[in-house]
Write an enzyme that holds these catalytic residues in place. Sequence first.
Site, PDB file in Angstrom:
ATOM      1  NE  ARG A 102      27.522 -46.972  56.706  1.00 35.62           N
ATOM      2  CZ  ARG A 102      25.686 -47.165  56.968  1.00 35.62           C
ATOM      3  NH1 ARG A 102      24.822 -47.320  56.418  1.00 35.62           N
ATOM      4  NH2 ARG A 102      25.255 -46.008  57.994  1.00 35.62           N
ATOM      5  CG  HIS A 129      25.091 -46.719  63.039  1.00 37.26           C
ATOM      6  ND1 HIS A 129      26.447 -46.429  62.650  1.00 37.26           N
ATOM      7  CD2 HIS A 129      24.083 -47.267  62.172  1.00 37.26           C
ATOM      8  CE1 HIS A 129      25.809 -45.690  61.702  1.00 37.26           C
ATOM      9  NE2 HIS A 129      24.622 -46.653  61.799  1.00 37.26           N
ATOM     10  CD  GLN A 132      22.013 -43.808  64.334  1.00 37.33           C
ATOM     11  OE1 GLN A 132      22.019 -43.143  63.523  1.00 37.33           O
ATOM     12  NE2 GLN A 132      21.203 -42.585  64.787  1.00 37.33           N
ATOM     13  CG  ASP A 223      18.140 -50.326  63.537  1.00 35.63           C
ATOM     14  OD1 ASP A 223      17.524 -50.099  62.600  1.00 35.63           O
ATOM     15  OD2 ASP A 223      19.348 -50.896  63.556  1.00 35.63           O
ATOM     16  NE  ARG A 291      24.707 -40.725  62.638  1.00 40.91           N
ATOM     17  CZ  ARG A 291      24.855 -41.430  61.458  1.00 40.91           C
ATOM     18  NH1 ARG A 291      23.511 -41.913  60.831  1.00 40.91           N
ATOM     19  NH2 ARG A 291      25.861 -42.000  61.150  1.00 40.91           N
TER      20      ARG A 291
HETATM   21  N1   CP Z   1      21.047 -44.660  60.669  1.00 37.44           N
HETATM   22  C1   CP Z   1      21.675 -45.118  59.577  1.00 37.44           C
HETATM   23  O1   CP Z   1      23.184 -45.184  59.981  1.00 37.44           O
HETATM   24  O2   CP Z   1      21.271 -44.118  58.265  1.00 37.44           O
HETATM   25  P1   CP Z   1      21.966 -44.445  56.867  1.00 37.44           P
HETATM   26  O3   CP Z   1      22.169 -45.951  56.367  1.00 37.44           O
HETATM   27  O4   CP Z   1      21.157 -44.177  55.926  1.00 37.44           O
HETATM   28  O5   CP Z   1      23.009 -43.524  56.958  1.00 37.44           O
END
Ligand code: CP
Length: 306
Positions: A102, A129, A132, A223, A291
Amino acid sequence: MAGLQGRDFLSLADFDSNEVGHILSMASQLKAKKLSLRCDRVLGLLFTKASTRTRVSFTVAMYQLGGQVIDLNPNVTQVSRGEPVQDTARVLDRYLDILAVRTFAQQELETFARYAKIPVINALTDLEHPCQVLADLMTIQENFGNLAGLTLTYVGDGNNVANSLMLGCALTGMNVRIATPSGYEPNAAIIEQARNLAAGKSEVIFTHDPQAAAKDAHVLYTDVWASMGQEQEAENRMPVFQPYQINDELIDLADNEAIVLHCLPAHRGEEITDAAMEGSHSRIWDQAENRMHVQKALLASLLGTD
Ligand code: CP
């Protein structure tokens, strides 16, 4: 699925529609406990941004597969002291079986993938992402039984989640409508890619009118208005984004059976109201749970233990 073994997952478009279907099917079977997998490998998590869901869901998924996880927090590794990505990647490749990264720049993730021979997974960049969105597709499929022909409306910032959603919808035959303020549209290259993937199968539509976009939609999605790294812009963005809130009025415009999704964390009262998060249309908590199931399927597939 033999074709997935050893591959990287840097963008949703790294998989074709059959491969996405395979991951979703495996994830559903894992969730229903109709499938049990073992995979005694080691996953590294190298996260330079905060995370709750991605960190914990990857960790639990790997533990449930019988594997191990190493949290490569940059603050306690040489990453924070500037060790080049290509050096870090080649060394981690010698220890780990798979690596989830990440970070901010997609290019940095691509450098990890170029220098590490093990599978590298995009656990979020500024551009995409994809993990997700695999969970989002799974959540939509478990509610409607299918994906092709449904319409997903995303309202808010044209960010990494919007980019991956466009690709995910295009790959699975869903129509996607993206409603953003002017100047906050998704990435132009990914728009082109999504339009090419959707050509002749589904629609990819852009508008500045959230009400028109929400009309008869099967999925309403949003989001945060300012993503990680954009915190200093948050106050200025507030009035620009205010019309792009998921609330009861917007939900009333959608299909009667519409579901509401949010990738979390949410800023209640900004991009989504309390009532929308807690109401009967919300599937946000299932979406968060998924997830873990979808990433378990992803890990097993990339490691060739599915
Ligand atoms: N949606 C998501 O990726 O959550 P986090 O940032 O908590 O990993």
